[in-house]
Design an enzyme around this catalytic site. Structure first.
Site, PDB file in Angstrom:
ATOM      1  N   TYR A   1      -3.066  -0.698   9.890  1.00  0.00           N
ATOM      2  CA  TYR A   1      -3.101  -1.041   8.460  1.00  0.00           C
ATOM      3  C   TYR A   1      -1.756  -0.739   7.805  1.00  0.00           C
ATOM      4  O   TYR A   1      -1.188  -1.576   7.095  1.00  0.00           O
ATOM      5  CB  TYR A   1      -4.219  -0.257   7.768  1.00  0.00           C
TER       6      TYR A   1
ATOM      7  N   SER B   1       0.836  -1.205   0.000  1.00  0.00           N
ATOM      8  CA  SER B   1       0.000   0.000   0.000  1.00  0.00           C
ATOM      9  C   SER B   1       0.866   1.248   0.000  1.00  0.00           C
ATOM     10  O   SER B   1       1.984   1.253   0.535  1.00  0.00           O
ATOM     11  CB  SER B   1      -0.910   0.017   1.234  1.00  0.00           C
TER      12      SER B   1
END
Length: 248
Positions: A155, A142
Site C-alpha cells: 500500500y 497517503s
C-alpha cells in the site's frame, strides 16, 4: 461559496468516505460534479440526489477504476453532459495490509493497478475534455508515503508511486496550463479505518498535535484548496493533510 462556480469536476471512487466528502465540498463551492463508483449504485445515487436537493448539479457514473474502457466511457459521458472537465480528482483506492511472507503477485498487482494504473487511466481519459486554458488534476496519496507501517509495504509503495507520478505529470502537463498535485491524508475516519481498535485510535489522536483523527471533510477541504484558483501557482506537490501527525 461559489469559488468553483462554472467548473466541472470528476471524482473517482466517490460513493462514500473521502470521495463522497470531496464531491459534496466541490459541489458546495459551485462546481458541477460527476462521481464514479464501482458497485454501490444506491449510495452514489443518494449522493447525487442530496446534492441536487441542495441546488447543485451532479451525476453518477459506473466505472471500475482499473477498466480503461469503462473509465474512458465515464469521462466521455461527463464531458458530453457538462461540456468539459476542469478538475479531475483521482480518489479511487483501497487499503489492504499483509505481512511480507504472505505477499503474492495478485496482492501486489491489485493495489498498484487501482492506485497507479487507475490514476493514469483516468487522467488519460479526462485530458481530452479539458479546455485549452488548462485545468487541474488532484491525486490521493497517503501519509504512509512518509511513515510506512508494518504490513503496509505494498500500500505504502503504491501511494509513493502516486506522489512520484504527480511530480512527473506536473512537468509533462504544465505547458498545457494543467496543474497536478496530490493530497496525502493522515488517519481518517472512514469505512477503511472502521475496524481500527479504539485504543489505537486514542493513541494516534494523543500523538497528533490537533489531538484527533482526521475527518473526510478535512481532506475534502484540502482538495478544494488545490482545485481553486488560489492554488494556481502550486503544482507537482503532495500536500500532507494529517493534523501534524508526521514529525511528532
Amino acid at each position: 461559496m461559489t469559488q468553483l462556480k462554472g467548473k466541472v469536476a470528476v471524482v473517482t471512487g466517490a460513493s462514500r468516505g473521502i470521495g463522497e466528502a470531496i464531491v459534496r465540498k466541490l459541489a458546495s463551492q459551485g462546481a458541477h460534479v460527476a462521481l464514479t463508483y464501482k458497485l454501490q449504485k444506491d449510495k452514489a445515487d443518494a449522493v447525487v440526489e442530496s446534492i441536487k436537493q441542495d441546488g447543485g448539479s451532479a451525476i453518477a457514473l459506473r466505472a471500475d477504476a482499473v477498466d480503461k474502457r469503462a473509465i474512458q466511457e465515464a469521462m466521455d459521458e461527463a464531458g458530453a453532459y457538462f461540456g468539459k472537465i476542469d478538475i479531475l480528482v483521482n480518489n479511487a483506492g483501497m487499503l489492504r495490509v499483509c505481512a511480507l511472507e504472505e505477499i503474492d503477485f495478485a496482492f501486489y498487482a491489485e493495489q498498484f493497478n487501482v492506485h497507479v494504473w487507475g490514476t493514469i487511466a483516468a487522467t488519460q481519459a479526462a485530458l481530452k475534455h479539458f479546455p485549452k486554458e488548462g485545468g487541474t488534476v488532484i491525486n490521493l496519496s497517503s501519509l504512509r508515503v512518509y511513515q510506512p507501517a508494518a504490513r503496509s509495504s505494498i500500500y505504502s509503495a503504491s501511494k509513493a508511486a502516486v506522489s512520484t507520478l504527480t511530480q512527473a505529470l506536473a512537468v509533462e502537463l504544465g505547458p498545457r496550463g494543467i496543474t497536478v498535485n496530490a493530497v496525502a491524508p493522515g488517519i481518517t475516519r472512514t469505512d477503511m479505518t472502521a475496524a481500527m481498535p479504539d485504543e489505537r485510535r486514542r493513541m494516534i489522536a494523543d500523538v497528533t498535535p490537533l489531538r484527533r483523527l482526521g475527518e473526510p471533510g478535512d481532506i475534502a477541504s484540502a482538495v478544494a484548496l488545490l482545485a481553486s484558483d488560489d492554488a494556481r501557482w502550486i503544482t507537482g506537490r503532495t500536500l500532507l493533510a494529517d493534523g501534524g501527525f508526521i514529525g511528532t
